[in-house]
Design an enzyme around this catalytic site. Structure first.
Site, PDB file in Angstrom:
ATOM      1  N   SER A   1     -59.395  -9.584  21.260  1.00 25.48           N
ATOM      2  CA  SER A   1     -59.649 -10.190  22.569  1.00 25.48           C
ATOM      3  C   SER A   1     -61.110  -9.981  22.933  1.00 25.48           C
ATOM      4  O   SER A   1     -61.754  -9.053  22.429  1.00 25.48           O
ATOM      5  CB  SER A   1     -58.781  -9.520  23.631  1.00 25.48           C
ATOM      6  OG  SER A   1     -59.223  -8.191  23.812  1.00 25.48           O
ATOM      7  N   ASP A   2     -61.625 -10.825  23.821  1.00 20.72           N
ATOM      8  CA  ASP A   2     -62.900 -10.490  24.432  1.00 20.72           C
ATOM      9  C   ASP A   2     -62.640  -9.269  25.325  1.00 20.72           C
ATOM     10  O   ASP A   2     -61.490  -8.940  25.651  1.00 20.72           O
ATOM     11  CB  ASP A   2     -63.475 -11.667  25.232  1.00 20.72           C
ATOM     12  CG  ASP A   2     -64.977 -11.491  25.474  1.00 20.72           C
ATOM     13  OD1 ASP A   2     -65.489 -10.359  25.307  1.00 20.72           O
ATOM     14  OD2 ASP A   2     -65.644 -12.472  25.846  1.00 20.72           O
ATOM     15  N   TRP A   3     -63.699  -8.616  25.741  1.00 20.30           N
ATOM     16  CA  TRP A   3     -63.582  -7.305  26.395  1.00 20.30           C
ATOM     17  C   TRP A   3     -62.876  -7.406  27.755  1.00 20.30           C
ATOM     18  O   TRP A   3     -63.454  -7.847  28.737  1.00 20.30           O
ATOM     19  CB  TRP A   3     -64.967  -6.691  26.514  1.00 20.30           C
ATOM     20  CG  TRP A   3     -65.351  -5.813  25.348  1.00 20.30           C
ATOM     21  CD1 TRP A   3     -65.938  -4.576  25.439  1.00 20.30           C
ATOM     22  CD2 TRP A   3     -65.184  -6.053  23.946  1.00 20.30           C
ATOM     23  NE1 TRP A   3     -66.127  -4.053  24.174  1.00 20.30           N
ATOM     24  CE2 TRP A   3     -65.670  -4.929  23.245  1.00 20.30           C
ATOM     25  CE3 TRP A   3     -64.631  -7.098  23.190  1.00 20.30           C
ATOM     26  CZ2 TRP A   3     -65.637  -4.818  21.852  1.00 20.30           C
ATOM     27  CZ3 TRP A   3     -64.611  -6.997  21.798  1.00 20.30           C
ATOM     28  CH2 TRP A   3     -65.105  -5.869  21.156  1.00 20.30           C
ATOM     29  N   GLY A   4     -61.612  -7.004  27.751  1.00 19.04           N
ATOM     30  CA  GLY A   4     -60.850  -7.025  29.001  1.00 19.04           C
ATOM     31  C   GLY A   4     -60.222  -8.372  29.289  1.00 19.04           C
ATOM     32  O   GLY A   4     -59.803  -8.628  30.424  1.00 19.04           O
TER      33      GLY A   4
END
Ligand code: BGC
Length: 748
Positions: A271-274
């Protein structure tokens, strides 16, 4: 006696249990301890061994990152060392992004930003840049590089466009594939991002991108498809945004059907961060690794698995993919990194890449090149605070940055020091001494300053005593915000405009030339001022060698050979996205929860060419100091391929490279199509005056297909196709034809 023995045995047992427990704790809960010394504590174990014996807790831990990385300072995050070495991830895409403090000098080369890499139209060169970045990652203990960015230049003001290559999917895909091959040739994994339709920064974490399947497949998915099929990246990063109602990181259609089943991707999706709002849905959809992760997410997954809300088979699938990638990684193979990459040779490459990416936009009466010893009056704060790259996760910490001023001086131009010192003093007075250090080596946002800080009388004097004027215009952008449709951003600020007007007036009065240097992150409006000046050199955000590259273009050592990977519009109302705001009334521009890609496939030149809108500088445009002639086109269709062969001849005075572009115009048929589309390109070698290069390019017939939504199939329509060979999308020099007898359809 017996009692004593029993207690000894018991004590030994307790000690043994305690040591086993602490060994387990160390190996499952702590980082592998590579630190900066290059040590690794966790021994390699085989895939089968690991998979067969993992507990549910361990599985849930493996698919969740371990927060921001503790091992390589300034890197982005790390996987958990559960029975197998953890992997460290770090950003790009203009170089490795790790920390470089005064105490600890983990410098990384600042290469030109990806838009400039794409301006080279030279995949071999970009592959070499990728290799150099991979080597730096490897030598600093980074195992997975979070690059390249494959989103498209849909919106000319997207804050992260500099991190992305182009408005065209083929150019982005080919340059991206070369980049990934280069990185991965070093044993470091690459991570194309942000998958997919993440073309704006405003509300990027929640915005819902509404886009047709056709536009997705032909435009936005295409660069990823090319990169995945041609370069087999280890990982893909899913985007923050939603896609047609579902978060990309929770979107099974995207991450499983398209990416894996259709394209055969076998690496990990992180995933992208968060990103996203539901870790269980992420794992189910095929988002294997949740980054940067935390313990709370691990326990959410664990509980869901225990309750049967998360099928253990789904968890196993992601675990298996992560372990497989970890097995391929350098720590697993026992690589001991040096913390000492070859920054010297990479600096040369950074220079070369920037030199090939400079785009000469205007050069009236051969203003450039200048006499190598010309005296120059240099205007603009950008000569001092030259921008090497953009802001946010795409930032780098290089060893040095050569400013425009330093580069011009170093290469022997006679710089008007009185004038330059006025700008130097002004910058220091406004920003403080430390600011420049920060701007070059760390991260700092340069608020726009005034540019016309010299009086008319002074300009008159500078015009009298110098051979030419150079005006530096800068624009920066970055992660988290989009650029503004205002003066000082898309438009010139009042003070920039006044400066250009005044300098041009006084220098032209003396018969002297004015050169504007654009040190910018993306297109700006040029039509209202370009007639005032004699030459315009676009150096984008060129990395640490900025000033040297500009100076060598100015003195003729470098003959510009970059071409625009993105259109410069005449004005904002001409831009296709300007209309897409209208097609979905009610969406507040300032706080959009949705973005409608209602221009469909008509992005960039596909729009301008089809709807007869004149750009300021078209896609593929770029001048040279020499002249190229195109000759002897032959086009033939052989089986599933169309072959075009032609010659490019240097008929001018300077050695130079040309980017030959092949566009194809499809016949009218069932599906409406753009006027023309780029289908192949080739940059020549350096051709000396009089030299000719024969170019042969092959286009697969399937690559001519449009996506027919009514059938859910790719369709190559029957009819006569035109092959258009050009020096830009609007400078077509040769045309040929071929025919497709019967329509061809195939499944995605
Ligand atoms: C960015 C990614 C980046 C990640 C890690 C995110 O905010 O969107 O591109 O790789 O942070 O730094």
């Amino acid at each position: 006696m017996t009692g004593l023995r029993l207690s000894t045995v018991l004590a030994v047992l307790v000690i043994a249990i305690l040591s086993l427990y602490s060994w387990l704790l160390l190996n499952t809960m702590k980082p592998a301890g590579r630190g900066v010394e290059g040590q690794r504590e966790i021994k390699p174990t085989s895939l089968e061994e690991i998979l067969g014996s993992l507990t549910l807790e361990e599985k849930a831990s493996l698919v969740v990152g371990w927060g921001w990385s503790r091992r390589v300072p300034g890197s982005a995050g790390e996987t958990r060392p559960v029975r197998i070495t953890s992997m460290v991830t770090a950003d790009g895409p203009s170089g490795i992004r790790i920390e470089a403090t005064k105490e600890q000098k983990w410098y990384a080369t600042a290469f030109p930003v990806p838009t400039m890499l794409a301006s080279t139209w030279n995949p071999e060169l970009v592959e070499a840049v990728g290799r150099a970045m991979g080597e730096e990652a490897r030598e600093y203990g980074v195992d997975i590089f979070l690059a390249p960015g494959l989103n498209l230049h849909r919106h000319p003001l997207c804050g992260r466009n500099f991190e992305y290559f182009s408005e065209d999917p083929l150019l982005s895909g080919k340059i991206g594939a070369a980049y990934v091959k280069g990185v991965q040739s070093t044993g470091v994994g690459a991570t194309p991002k942000h998958f997919v339709a993440n073309e704006q920064e405003i509300n990027r974490v929640v915005v819902d991108t509404i886009v047709s399947e056709r536009a997705l497949r032909e435009i936005y998915l295409k660069p990823f498809e090319i990169v995945i099929k041609e370069a087999r990246p280890w990982a893909v990063m899913s985007a923050y945004n939603k896609l047609n109602g579902k978060y990309c990181s929770q979107n099974e259609w995207l991450l499983t059907k398209v990416l894996r089943e259709e394209w055969g991707f076998d690496g990990i999706v992180m995933s992208d961060w968060g990103a996203g709002d539901n870790p269980v849905e992420q794992i189910k959809a095929g988002n294997d690794l949740i980054m940067p992760g935390n313990d709370q997410i691990v326990s959410t997954l664990l509980q869901a698995a225990r309750k049967g809300e998360l099928n253990e088979l789904d968890l196993n699938r992601s675990v298996e993919r992560i372990v497989k990638v970890a097995e391929n990684s350098l720590p697993y193979k026992g690589y001991n990194y040096s913390n000492n990459p070859d920054l010297e040779s990479h600096a040369k490459l950074a220079y070369e890449a920037a030199a090939e990416g400079v785009v000469l936009l205007k050069n009236s009466n051969m203003t450039l090149p200048l006499k190598p010893s010309a005296s120059l009056a240099v205007f603009g704060t950008g000569q001092v605070e030259t921008l090497k790259g953009g802001m946010g996760s795409g930032h780098t910490h290089p060893r040095y940055v050569v400013t425009v001023l330093q580069g011009l001086r170093e290469r022997g131009f006679r710089v008007d020091e009185e004038l330059s010192s006025i700008y130097e003093r002004y910058v220091i007075e406004k920003r403080g001494k430390e600011f420049l250090e920060k701007l070059f080596y760390e991260e700092a946002y340069p608020e726009p300053l005034l540019q016309d800080i010299v009086s008319e009388d002074q300009v008159r004097e500078f015009a009298e005593r110098n051979d030419a004027a150079v005006i530096v215009v800068t624009r920066i952008s970055g992660e988290g915000w989009d650029r503004r449709l205002d003066k000082g951003d898309f438009y010139l600020s009042d003070s920039e405009r006044r400066l250009i007007e005044t300098v041009s007036r006084f220098f032209h009065a003396k018969g002297k030339k004015v050169i504007v240097v654009l040190n910018i992150c993306g297109p700006i409006e040029v039509v209202s001022w370009r007639d005032l000046v004699d030459a315009i050199v676009l150096i984008w955000l060129p990395g640490q060698e900025a000033g040297r590259v500009l100076a060598d273009v100015a003195n003729g050592k470098v003959n510009p050979s970059g071409k625009l990977p993105t259109t410069f519009p005449r004005d904002w109302p001409d831009v296709p996205v300007a209309k897409s705001y209208e097609c979905y009334p009610g969406v507040p521009v300032e706080n959009p929860q949705r973005v409608m890609y209602c221009e469909g496939v008509y992005v960039g030149y596909r729009y301008y060419d089809t709807f007869g809108v004149e750009p300021a500088y078209e896609f593929g445009y770029g001048l040279s100091y020499t002249t190229f002639e195109y000759r002897n086109l032959s086009v033939s269709k052989e089986g599933d391929a169309v072959k075009a062969s032609f010659e490019v001849a240097n008929v001018g005075q300077y050695p130079g490279k040309e980017v030959a572009q092949v566009y194809v115009r499809a016949p009218r048929g069932k599906v409406d199509k753009p006027f023309q589309e780029l289908k192949a390109f080739r940059k020549t070698r350096l051709l000396l005056p009089g030299e000719v290069e024969k170019i042969e390019l092959t286009i697969s017939v399937n690559d001519l297909a449009s996506f027919d939504e009514s059938e859910g199939m790719w369709l190559v329509e029957a009819g006569e196709y035109e092959v258009r060979i050009g020096a830009s999308s609007r400078d077509i020099r040769l045309t040929g034809r071929f025919t497709i007898e019967n329509s061809i359809t195939f499944k995605p």
